[in-house]
Design an enzyme around this catalytic site. Structure first.
Site, short mmCIF file in Angstrom:
data_model
loop_
_atom_site.label_atom_id
_atom_site.label_comp_id
_atom_site.label_asym_id
_atom_site.label_seq_id
_atom_site.Cartn_x
_atom_site.Cartn_y
_atom_site.Cartn_z
N ALA A 204 -4.08 10.25 -3.72
CA ALA A 204 -5.45 10.40 -3.23
C ALA A 204 -6.40 10.33 -4.40
O ALA A 204 -6.28 11.13 -5.35
CB ALA A 204 -5.61 11.73 -2.48
N HIS A 205 -7.32 9.37 -4.36
CA HIS A 205 -8.27 9.26 -5.45
C HIS A 205 -9.64 8.74 -5.02
O HIS A 205 -10.57 8.69 -5.81
CB HIS A 205 -7.72 8.29 -6.52
CG HIS A 205 -7.74 6.86 -6.08
ND1 HIS A 205 -6.80 6.35 -5.23
CD2 HIS A 205 -8.61 5.86 -6.35
CE1 HIS A 205 -7.06 5.07 -5.02
NE2 HIS A 205 -8.16 4.75 -5.68
N ARG A 206 -9.81 8.35 -3.73
CA ARG A 206 -11.08 7.81 -3.27
C ARG A 206 -12.19 8.85 -3.41
O ARG A 206 -11.98 10.03 -3.14
CB ARG A 206 -10.99 7.40 -1.80
CG ARG A 206 -9.99 6.28 -1.53
CD ARG A 206 -10.63 4.94 -1.65
NE ARG A 206 -9.63 3.87 -1.51
CZ ARG A 206 -9.86 2.61 -1.74
NH1 ARG A 206 -11.06 2.23 -2.13
NH2 ARG A 206 -8.91 1.71 -1.61
#
Length: 754
Positions: A204-206
């Site tokens: 998860a990095h958005r």
């Protein structure tokens, strides 16, 4: 030929690796520009070492920053490199700021741009990637689309079709090239002390997920719900951006989350391959999970990889824990997953370089690439043979089945048994390469397609040919196979076909895909028209969608069986009703002593009015018949039945008008100009000329016909217009062939098409 290859992030390096290798294999001069958009060794340069790629020729050292700042810095630093190197083509991949900057820099210098993964759309303009990919597509010269979905999007956005190339995704090349190597070299499972299929994997990095404290906490709550239900370790190779936000928001993580630093590609392949579930907000990982056969839960509300959802490998949940639980329950209850691979065959880089280096379209399609899948098409008529040929050209091994030994022999000689633009060349191609053969018997195949006639009988659909074909297929079919009905049929016929297979003890998926094409333009319309696919389950829908998308350039829409059956019937019924109105208007105008064509011309000046022109009646195998199929089992539909009655009576009306004209000149002989049901074809099915001739015969009137497209018909043929003018007392123009556009005859003419 010199190629510039631009990368800036982990996914770009991985997906460009096969292109770099293929350049080396072919001896094509190339250079690599690395923007260093990722700001840690673990997030990018490690991949050059691990994948045994040559070091970038240029490192720009841009690092992180605001989007405009980062894009501008890449442009400033890249332009002089391109000026010095003078590449013929610059290749970019994906949707990062590096991609947009690389494409802009090259385009401004007049260098051709090739965009790998063109046509991806999330339709979420809050994502900076969406802006990058749209702008890059519209300044590129080569748009390498993953599949038909992206190809359709690009065409709808007005991009020149010649620039678009459907090739697949290089992610398939990279994954297939490194899968075995990763299994040999990676020790990540042992190092993390996790066992295969006993952990979940998260990335998860958005910005939408991690840059806002409330959103990040919502994401963590989703992980809590999954862990509470399944008690699984969740492995999280954490992105530096996400790590920084956790620290900034002072969020402590539970022990079941096994956080690890970013890892290399070979290790990550193994983590994905052995995960029980993958949860991600990454586009690329959705693809890799699908290719590896691991269920994917996407932590977003949208995706630019709809194929993964269409094949059943992926589900969108956003940050909704309940949706995530529902998806996990569905997959984990099944235990075993199977879906088609929509992302490429592992040779995508080869296709890209074939195109970039100038290999012609003819070269690319000269030899058909086999798909190693068999299809039997029952019925080699006006639709069955063209669609068989197109499917064969797409690489499927097709057996065309017909009862006529003469037709079978003709096809096996590579000959087209009827006149249709483009068919002789296409049949010769697919037969000569062994992808189409004809037979009088049905072979056991993976898929069956029924394209037999459905004549009308007593104003209803004669389904006997379809049922006979289905019964014949049932003798060779096996459980789990697919039967497509292309024939135009009355509503709920497909359900009856399903029942016949069930009664025969065979469990097959019955699918209806109504043909939508006209003689004279059959190949063009089969390729370019949108298609409707109806089926009882999504698995069958997706399988047949992939089949049709192998040659269809239009959109493919999915629905249920009965809706699909009705769509074509409704299309043609709508036209029949409109024609009936025009024909009634002609009679109204006659009584009012006004010119019907002038009335229609002026009425159509209104922007929301489109009145058709009257004619001699309705012909062809569709419009006069499909309305009866639509209403044959319904009480409703009086307007449809009335329109049919009006149009059926029309040939007698124009025949009587011709007889009046004949009597006015004291004549005895009538000539018919054009007997095909429509202009510039040889097809006389349901032609209104039949009823016109029958009426003339009933009145004892001597009749001959002229039609350059129809060599034989139900009365004597006249070879030339001059001969017709010399023989007939009056003529009636029935079919508006182009050769009749400038008629200049000395005898009276009743023009039913004026």
């Amino acid at each position: 030929m010199k190629i510039g290859i631009v990368v800036g992030t982990r996914p770009e390096i991985i997906k460009m690796a096969p292109v770099i290798r293929e350049c080396k294999n072919r001896g094509i001069p190339y250079f690599i520009i690395h923007s260093n958009q990722h700001y840690s060794q673990e997030m990018d340069s490690i991949f050059f070492d691990e994948l045994e790629l040559p070091k970038p020729h240029y490192n720009l050292g841009v690092g992180s920053g605001l989007h405009s700042n980062q894009t501008g810095n890449i442009l400033i630093k890249m332009e002089p490199i391109l000026v010095d190197e003078k590449p013929d083509v610059v290749l970019v991949q994906g949707d990062t700021n590096t991609v947009l900057a690389g494409a802009l820099a090259a385009s401004k210098l007049g260098i051709k741009v090739g965009h790998i993964e063109a046509g991806l759309r999330s339709y979420d303009r809050t994502m900076p990637e969406e802006t990058n990919r749209i702008m890059t597509d519209h300044i590129s010269d080569f748009l390498f689309a993953v599949g038909p979905n992206q190809e359709t999007i690009l065409k709808k956005e007005g991009i020149d079709h010649a620039k678009i190339h459907k090739v697949g995704n290089t992610v398939s090349d990279s994954l297939f090239q490194h899968l075995e190597l990763s299994a040999e070299k990676s020790k990540i499972l042992e190092e993390l002390d996790v066992k295969s299929k006993e952990f979940f994997l998260v990335t998860a990095h958005r910005a939408s997920n991690v840059d806002v404290s409330a959103n990040l906490l919502e994401l963590l709550a989703l992980f809590d719900m999954l862990h509470d239900k399944y008690q699984q370790t969740i492995v999280w190779p954490i992105h530096p951006r996400t790590q920084a936000k956790l620290k900034e928001f002072e969020i402590e993580l539970p022990n079941y989350l096994k956080l690890i630093p970013p890892i290399g590609y070979l290790d990550f392949i193994q983590l994905q391959k052995h995960a029980k579930l993958i949860l991600t907000d990454s586009g690329g990982i959705q693809e890799e999970a699908c290719l590896l056969g691991v269920p994917c839960i996407t932590l977003r509300e949208n995706t630019e990889r709809p194929e993964s959802i269409e094949v059943g490998a992926n589900v969108l949940v956003g940050r909704d824990g309940d949706k995530a639980i529902a998806a996990a329950e569905k997959w984990l209850a099944a235990g075993d997953f199977h879906w088609e691979n929509p992302f490429g065959d592992g040779h995508v880089a080869e296709y890209i370089l074939d195109i970039v280096t100038g290999k012609t379209e003819e070269d690319q399609t000269e030899t058909i690439v086999a798909r190693n899948e068999t299809i039997a098409v029952i019925g080699m008529g006006y639709m069955g043979l063209p669609i068989s040929s197109l499917i064969a050209e797409a690489g499927y091994h097709v057996t065309g089945v017909d009862l006529s030994q003469e037709k079978v022999d003709s096809i096996n000689r590579g000959e087209c048994p009827f006149d249709e633009v483009g068919m002789p060349e296409l049949i010769k191609k697919v037969v000569s390469q062994g992808f189409l053969k004809a037979s009088t018997s049905i072979p056991s195949s993976e898929t069956y397609l029924i394209a037999v006639p459905t004549p009308h009988k007593d104003n209803s659909c004669d389904r006997s040919y379809v049922f006979s074909a289905a019964d014949a297929v049932a003798k060779v079919a096996k459980d789990g196979q697919t039967v497509i009905v292309e024939s135009t049929i009355s509503p709920q016929t497909s359900i009856e076909v399903e029942k016949r297979f069930a009664e025969a003890g065979i469990k097959v998926n019955v699918v209806h895909c109504p043909e939508r094409a006209i003689p004279g333009e059959t190949l063009f319309e089969l390729v370019n028209n949108d298609r409707i696919i109806g089926a009882s389950n999504s698995e069958a829908q997706q399988k047949v969608k992939r089949l049709y998308q192998s040659f269809v350039k239009g959109e493919v829409f999915l629905t249920d069986l009965t809706t699909a059956e009705c769509v074509k019937l409704v299309e043609n019924t709508s036209r029949d009703v409109s024609i009936a109105f025009a024909n009634e208007l002609a009679e109204i105008s006659k009584e009012l002593n006004i010119d019907v064509y002038e009335v229609i011309r002026l009425a159509n000046r209104h922007p929301r009015v489109n009145v058709l022109t009257p004619g001699p009646g309705v012909g062809g195998h569709c419009i006069p018949i499909d309305p009866w199929f639509l209403v044959e089992s319904t009480k409703s539909g009086e307007l449809v039945r009335l329109s049919r009655a009006i149009n059926d009576q029309r040939p007698v009306i124009v025949a009587n008008d011709t007889i009046e004209l004949l009597e006015s000149v004291n004549g005895k002989k009538i000539g018919i100009l054009g007997v095909a049901y429509k202009a510039n074809v040889d097809d006389c099915r349901e032609t209104p000329a039949d009823a016109i001739l029958a009426h003339f015969k009933s009145q004892g009137i001597e009749t001959k016909y002229h039609d350059p497209y129809v060599p034989t018909w139900d009365c004597e043929r006249v070879d030339t217009l001059a001969d017709m003018e010399a023989w007939a007392d009056v003529v009636i123009l029935v079919t508006d062939h182009v050769c009749y556009n400038d008629l200049n005859l000395s005898i009276p003419v009743l023009n039913t098409r004026a």
